[in-house]
Write a protein that holds these residues in place. Sequence first.
Motif, PDB file in Angstrom:
ATOM      1  N   ILE A  60       0.820  -1.212   0.000  1.00  0.00           N
ATOM      2  CA  ILE A  60       0.000   0.000   0.000  1.00  0.00           C
ATOM      3  C   ILE A  60       0.854   1.263   0.000  1.00  0.00           C
ATOM      4  O   ILE A  60       0.352   2.348  -0.267  1.00  0.00           O
ATOM      5  N   ASP A  61       2.160   1.112   0.254  1.00  0.00           N
ATOM      6  CA  ASP A  61       3.059   2.271   0.212  1.00  0.00           C
ATOM      7  C   ASP A  61       4.479   1.792  -0.071  1.00  0.00           C
ATOM      8  O   ASP A  61       4.911   0.767   0.463  1.00  0.00           O
ATOM      9  N   ILE A  62       5.187   2.528  -0.911  1.00  0.00           N
ATOM     10  CA  ILE A  62       6.566   2.203  -1.272  1.00  0.00           C
ATOM     11  C   ILE A  62       7.475   3.291  -0.705  1.00  0.00           C
ATOM     12  O   ILE A  62       7.373   4.455  -1.094  1.00  0.00           O
ATOM     13  N   HIS A  63       8.362   2.929   0.220  1.00  0.00           N
ATOM     14  CA  HIS A  63       9.256   3.911   0.851  1.00  0.00           C
ATOM     15  C   HIS A  63      10.582   3.996   0.110  1.00  0.00           C
ATOM     16  O   HIS A  63      11.102   5.093  -0.106  1.00  0.00           O
ATOM     17  N   GLU A  64      11.142   2.860  -0.262  1.00  0.00           N
ATOM     18  CA  GLU A  64      12.373   2.816  -1.063  1.00  0.00           C
ATOM     19  C   GLU A  64      12.100   1.945  -2.289  1.00  0.00           C
ATOM     20  O   GLU A  64      11.936   0.737  -2.172  1.00  0.00           O
ATOM     21  N   ALA A  65      12.042   2.588  -3.442  1.00  0.00           N
ATOM     22  CA  ALA A  65      11.638   1.876  -4.662  1.00  0.00           C
ATOM     23  C   ALA A  65      12.839   1.286  -5.390  1.00  0.00           C
ATOM     24  O   ALA A  65      13.931   1.857  -5.398  1.00  0.00           O
ATOM     25  N   SER A  66      12.623   0.158  -6.000  1.00  0.00           N
ATOM     26  CA  SER A  66      13.631  -0.463  -6.864  1.00  0.00           C
ATOM     27  C   SER A  66      13.779   0.355  -8.143  1.00  0.00           C
ATOM     28  O   SER A  66      12.834   1.007  -8.605  1.00  0.00           O
ATOM     29  N   GLU A  67      14.967   0.294  -8.745  1.00  0.00           N
ATOM     30  CA  GLU A  67      15.179   0.985 -10.021  1.00  0.00           C
ATOM     31  C   GLU A  67      14.372   0.330 -11.143  1.00  0.00           C
ATOM     32  O   GLU A  67      14.197   0.935 -12.213  1.00  0.00           O
ATOM     33  N   ASP A  68      13.872  -0.869 -10.902  1.00  0.00           N
ATOM     34  CA  ASP A  68      13.051  -1.555 -11.905  1.00  0.00           C
ATOM     35  C   ASP A  68      11.576  -1.201 -11.803  1.00  0.00           C
ATOM     36  O   ASP A  68      10.774  -1.656 -12.634  1.00  0.00           O
ATOM     37  N   ARG A  69      11.203  -0.399 -10.819  1.00  0.00           N
ATOM     38  CA  ARG A  69       9.788  -0.052 -10.641  1.00  0.00           C
ATOM     39  C   ARG A  69       9.353   0.994 -11.657  1.00  0.00           C
ATOM     40  O   ARG A  69      10.072   1.963 -11.922  1.00  0.00           O
ATOM     41  N   VAL A  70       8.174   0.779 -12.235  1.00  0.00           N
ATOM     42  CA  VAL A  70       7.556   1.735 -13.141  1.00  0.00           C
ATOM     43  C   VAL A  70       6.108   1.953 -12.703  1.00  0.00           C
ATOM     44  O   VAL A  70       5.551   1.162 -11.936  1.00  0.00           O
ATOM     45  N   ARG A  71       5.514   3.007 -13.214  1.00  0.00           N
ATOM     46  CA  ARG A  71       4.104   3.275 -12.897  1.00  0.00           C
ATOM     47  C   ARG A  71       3.223   2.393 -13.780  1.00  0.00           C
ATOM     48  O   ARG A  71       3.334   2.423 -15.004  1.00  0.00           O
ATOM     49  N   PRO A  72       2.336   1.603 -13.189  1.00  0.00           N
ATOM     50  CA  PRO A  72       1.479   0.731 -14.004  1.00  0.00           C
ATOM     51  C   PRO A  72       0.593   1.535 -14.952  1.00  0.00           C
ATOM     52  O   PRO A  72       0.125   2.626 -14.616  1.00  0.00           O
ATOM     53  N   GLN A  73       0.374   0.976 -16.127  1.00  0.00           N
ATOM     54  CA  GLN A  73      -0.514   1.604 -17.097  1.00  0.00           C
ATOM     55  C   GLN A  73      -1.954   1.579 -16.605  1.00  0.00           C
ATOM     56  O   GLN A  73      -2.719   2.510 -16.839  1.00  0.00           O
ATOM     57  N   CYS A  74      -2.312   0.508 -15.910  1.00  0.00           N
ATOM     58  CA  CYS A  74      -3.682   0.309 -15.452  1.00  0.00           C
ATOM     59  C   CYS A  74      -3.834   0.758 -13.999  1.00  0.00           C
ATOM     60  O   CYS A  74      -3.016   0.405 -13.141  1.00  0.00           O
ATOM     61  N   THR A  75      -4.884   1.512 -13.713  1.00  0.00           N
ATOM     62  CA  THR A  75      -5.103   1.996 -12.343  1.00  0.00           C
ATOM     63  C   THR A  75      -5.510   0.874 -11.395  1.00  0.00           C
ATOM     64  O   THR A  75      -5.419   1.030 -10.177  1.00  0.00           O
ATOM     65  N   ALA A  76      -5.958  -0.255 -11.949  1.00  0.00           N
ATOM     66  CA  ALA A  76      -6.372  -1.385 -11.113  1.00  0.00           C
ATOM     67  C   ALA A  76      -5.296  -2.450 -11.019  1.00  0.00           C
ATOM     68  O   ALA A  76      -5.549  -3.554 -10.519  1.00  0.00           O
ATOM     69  N   ALA A  77      -4.086  -2.160 -11.472  1.00  0.00           N
ATOM     70  CA  ALA A  77      -3.029  -3.178 -11.548  1.00  0.00           C
ATOM     71  C   ALA A  77      -2.710  -3.804 -10.191  1.00  0.00           C
ATOM     72  O   ALA A  77      -2.366  -4.979 -10.118  1.00  0.00           O
ATOM     73  N   SER A  78      -2.816  -3.047  -9.116  1.00  0.00           N
ATOM     74  CA  SER A  78      -2.464  -3.591  -7.802  1.00  0.00           C
ATOM     75  C   SER A  78      -3.500  -4.582  -7.286  1.00  0.00           C
ATOM     76  O   SER A  78      -3.234  -5.341  -6.351  1.00  0.00           O
ATOM     77  N   LEU A  79      -4.691  -4.588  -7.896  1.00  0.00           N
ATOM     78  CA  LEU A  79      -5.765  -5.477  -7.456  1.00  0.00           C
ATOM     79  C   LEU A  79      -6.023  -6.627  -8.423  1.00  0.00           C
ATOM     80  O   LEU A  79      -6.362  -7.727  -8.014  1.00  0.00           O
ATOM     81  N   CYS A  80      -5.853  -6.371  -9.715  1.00  0.00           N
ATOM     82  CA  CYS A  80      -6.317  -7.295 -10.746  1.00  0.00           C
ATOM     83  C   CYS A  80      -5.460  -8.553 -10.830  1.00  0.00           C
ATOM     84  O   CYS A  80      -4.230  -8.481 -10.823  1.00  0.00           O
ATOM     85  N   GLY A  81      -6.130  -9.706 -10.957  1.00  0.00           N
ATOM     86  CA  GLY A  81      -5.418 -10.967 -11.112  1.00  0.00           C
ATOM     87  C   GLY A  81      -4.985 -11.230 -12.540  1.00  0.00           C
ATOM     88  O   GLY A  81      -4.257 -12.180 -12.805  1.00  0.00           O
ATOM     89  N   GLY A  82      -5.426 -10.396 -13.491  1.00  0.00           N
ATOM     90  CA  GLY A  82      -5.001 -10.567 -14.873  1.00  0.00           C
ATOM     91  C   GLY A  82      -3.542 -10.245 -15.086  1.00  0.00           C
ATOM     92  O   GLY A  82      -2.883 -10.830 -15.953  1.00  0.00           O
TER      93      GLY A  82
END
Length: 450
Positions: A60-82
């Motif tokens: 639910i919160d990222i304090h130190e992000a990996s250099e591989d992290r990107v912003r998901p294209q989909c707003t539901a990406a954190s919930l969706c099982g697809g």
Amino acid sequence: MLAKILKRRDPLRLRVASLQADGYGIDEQGSVLASGVLAGEEVTVQPITRKRRRLITRAIDIHEASEDRVRPQCTAASLCGGCSLQHMAPAAQITMKEARVRALLQHLQPGQWLPPLTANVWGYRRKARLGVRYVSKRDEVLVGFREQHGGFIVDTDRCWTMADPVGVLLKPLAGLVESLSEPSKVPQIEVAVGDDKTALVVRHLFELTYQDRDVLTRFAESHHVDVFLQPEGPETCARHWPEDASDLLHYSVHVLDPESGNPDTVIRMAFHPLDFVQVNAAINRQLIAEVIRLLELERCDRVLDTFCGIGNITIPIGAHCDEVVGVESVAMSIGRARYNARLNHLPHVRFEVVDLYSDQGVAISLSPYNKVVLDPPRTGAELLCKSLADSDAETIVYVSCNPVTLARDANLLTDAGFCLDSARVVDMFPHTTHVESIARFTRPKRTAHG
């Protein structure tokens, strides 16, 4: 301790030690799994459930992000099982998948690791089964993929991985179901996108009224899609609209000339909306070309394509060889494969129904074939690989959708004298943990004395 944390549902702050094969991050103590995280990150997670003495959580919160992290294209990406990896850069996804295959095959010392096969990571998915749920409290219908951690349908306006036009039809489809007389009795909609048209198969558990059928017709006309109805099992699937159109969709494959590398033959493949086809059209074209390249085909070769489905690989091979046979356990798929052979004027390409998971099935005569293609489901091809040990096969190209069973079967083949010449990862399902790969095995031609 974990039970108390789960009961209170208090957020936890932790450091992600590594990512598992299923995409879950695991903490340094090995007791907490988290979705939506990357290795090395410091995150806050929300407890969701408990499984096998581990706490399952969601970031639910990222304090130190990996250099591989990107912003998901989909707003539901954190919930969706697809999708489970939209927060990871596509190149990093490939690196992770390749590392898994390398780890499983490294002991066999592949002669060459080839670069991954990749394509556009958005709008690639041409087949899907969308869940449908009527939410009585809100008197509305949701259509889409299910949540990662439950049976609910994700509420989103579009799916970025689905091919057009389906990706933007989630809300219109929800409105369609809401307009039916019994919206709570539509559990799913299967979608298929061909080069020529898009088909929707509506699964309904009630008798459709005249008004329901009219609503479905108007939807098909306004969105330029074909609609099929399925009241019970797959055998009950029938076209609704347009009434006089063919039930089949099509996709094309350009077969390359082996000498020039230029497109030489165009193969047109037909499939029914419920048929299995490779989900990623662009990658499928590359995959077929790679199989043909690895086989190093000559006109005199005798090729066996196992788990051939509707002839996706068999038919293009038939453009290069005079003797090609495809085998598959699903009779309906074999029927479609035979139709595709006729469609492409390849009468020398033959298909047979064979159960490759039975002793009787694998007892099929392998002696006529010097080159073999394996394209099994996730369970792999253990029995068939054992039979290939005593065959005259010189080249085997193995298309795998499960690196664990590929490694098991590769051990069987190398024990039988085959060498693992090359391997590579195939990005069939971007933004998921699904790993597709392709490997070639060869051995010297056997003499009469073995």
